[in-house]
Design a protein around this motif. Structure first.
Motif, PDB file in Angstrom:
ATOM      1  N   SER A   1      -9.334  -3.509  37.197  1.00 62.16           N
ATOM      2  CA  SER A   1      -8.497  -3.143  36.064  1.00 62.16           C
ATOM      3  C   SER A   1      -8.921  -1.776  35.597  1.00 62.16           C
ATOM      4  CB  SER A   1      -8.655  -4.159  34.923  1.00 62.16           C
ATOM      5  OG  SER A   1      -9.975  -4.132  34.435  1.00 62.16           O
TER       6      SER A   1
ATOM      7  N   ALA B   1      -7.846  -0.936  26.848  1.00 55.25           N
ATOM      8  CA  ALA B   1      -7.834  -1.921  27.934  1.00 55.25           C
ATOM      9  C   ALA B   1      -9.022  -2.861  27.835  1.00 55.25           C
ATOM     10  CB  ALA B   1      -7.835  -1.213  29.284  1.00 55.25           C
TER      11      ALA B   1
ATOM     12  N   LYS C   1      -5.051  -7.071  30.431  1.00 52.58           N
ATOM     13  CA  LYS C   1      -5.535  -5.721  30.734  1.00 52.58           C
ATOM     14  C   LYS C   1      -4.537  -4.977  31.615  1.00 52.58           C
ATOM     15  CE  LYS C   1     -10.459  -6.985  30.510  1.00 52.58           C
ATOM     16  NZ  LYS C   1     -10.840  -6.179  29.339  1.00 52.58           N
TER      17      LYS C   1
ATOM     18  N   TYR D   1      -1.438  -3.977  29.566  1.00 53.64           N
ATOM     19  CA  TYR D   1      -1.727  -2.812  28.722  1.00 53.64           C
ATOM     20  C   TYR D   1      -1.780  -1.540  29.571  1.00 53.64           C
ATOM     21  CZ  TYR D   1      -4.309   0.477  25.799  1.00 53.64           C
ATOM     22  OH  TYR D   1      -4.693   1.595  25.104  1.00 53.64           O
ATOM     23  N   SER D   2      -2.457  -1.625  30.706  1.00 62.04           N
ATOM     24  CA  SER D   2      -2.621  -0.456  31.566  1.00 62.04           C
ATOM     25  C   SER D   2      -1.279   0.086  32.033  1.00 62.04           C
ATOM     26  CB  SER D   2      -3.491  -0.814  32.777  1.00 62.04           C
ATOM     27  OG  SER D   2      -4.784  -1.190  32.367  1.00 62.04           O
TER      28      SER D   2
END
Length: 326
Positions: free
Chosen positions: A5, A155, A164, A167-168
């Motif tokens: 991630s 993140a 995560k 969001y990324s």
């Protein structure tokens, strides 16, 4: 399996800069540094010092890391004249007074009669370094870096890999695309904003590493970094970016796309066998980076002598291992 991630890149320090000279090919510079390192591993310290001295006279811009290595080697080998000369070069390349004073391996140089005179000239020598820094670009890239760190931290606050990744891809990716657009503008107008241009080799590489580690889904389709890569390779030849920075930027991309099971340069991901090691070493040679075995041998020298050979240790603090070796 280690899930991938967006990762907040840890902060470190490196300094120095100056304006690019199109006539100088820094692939030659880095190959000469590797020759110096091979001499160090062989215990031929005097020959390594002489080769460093010759190298430093051939290029307009010098990476501070290499000056520091030459200085420590000279002090260890009791070549005080060369050591003091390298300290002078280091100050002109951005070596801070605080860093010099904290370096215990330079004690033998401090005991030389010429040391006090050299230190009294620090401010004058340091002006040479300051005159070569583009402070406008430095401030711009620093603000970009701080913004990037803040956005990437978001993140880490998400719980679970799914959150995560969401969001990324939804929040960080649009931000990162804007960052790389600005970075490309700087590249086109001034060159790569690294040690040579702004006196910092961290900020730009972190921004690029963050972009290359958004998510497997995003980075497998990303074309923005691919457009920038030829310019980064050109910046490598111009001495604007170091092999270490480029290798880590690339390794984030490869490791991220393959759940950290693959690596291009050995900084991130695993080296499962000698076949992969051979490929990794070829990749490293293509950008002027020492082989894995040479790096590991230099760590042995550090342990035996107490010298700091300034090997990148942010992601690999010890030796880089091959999984199938005992």
């Amino acid at each position: 399996m280690k899930k991938f991630s967006l990762t907040l890149v840890l902060i470190g320090h490196f300094l120095v800069s100056t304006k690019s000279n199109a006539q100088e090919n820094y692939m030659n510079y880095h190959s000469k540094v590797i020759e110096c390192e091979e001499l160090i591993v062989e215990g031929k310290y005097t020959s390594a010092i002489n080769k460093f001295d010759s190298l430093f006279n051939q290029f307009n811009f010098l990476f501070l890391r290499d000056i520091k290595v030459a200085t420590e080697l000279s002090a260890y080998d009791n070549d005080y004249k060369s050591g003091l000369n390298f300290v002078r070069l280091g100050i002109k390349a951005g070596w801070s007074l605080e860093s010099i004073n904290k370096n215990k391996n330079l004690q033998s140089l401090r005991e030389q009669p010429e040391w006090a005179k050299l230190m009294s000239a620090y401010d004058s020598l340091h002006k040479t370094y300051l005159s070569k820094i583009n402070f406008q670009v430095k401030e711009q890239v620093h603000e970009m870096f701080k913004k990037d760190q803040k956005k990437a931290f978001g993140a880490l606050l998400r719980i679970g890999q799914k959150a995560k990744r969401r969001y990324s891809q939804k929040k960080f990716a649009p931000h990162s695309e804007q960052q790389l657009e600005k970075l490309e503008q700087i590249l086109n107008e001034y060159g790569y904003p690294g040690e040579r241009l702004i006196g910092n080799n961290l900020w730009g590489s972190v921004i690029l590493s963050h972009h290359n580690s958004i998510s497997v889904k995003y980075n497998s389709k990303d074309t923005i970094y691919a457009q920038l890569k030829p310019k980064l390779l050109n910046a490598l030849k111009q001495g604007e970016i170091s092999p270490y920075e480029l290798a880590q930027i690339e390794d984030w991309r490869i490791a991220g796309l393959h759940d950290h099971e693959l690596t291009s340069y050995g900084f991130l991901g695993a080296i499962p066998d000698d076949t992969v090691l051979e490929t990794v070493n070829k990749n490293r040679a293509n950008i002027g980076l020492r082989s894995i075995d040479l790096r590991n041998e230099l760590i042995d020298v550090e342990n035996e002598t107490g010298m700091d050979l300034h090997l990148p240790k942010g992601w690999r603090n010890g030796k880089i291992t091959v999984a199938n070796r005992p």
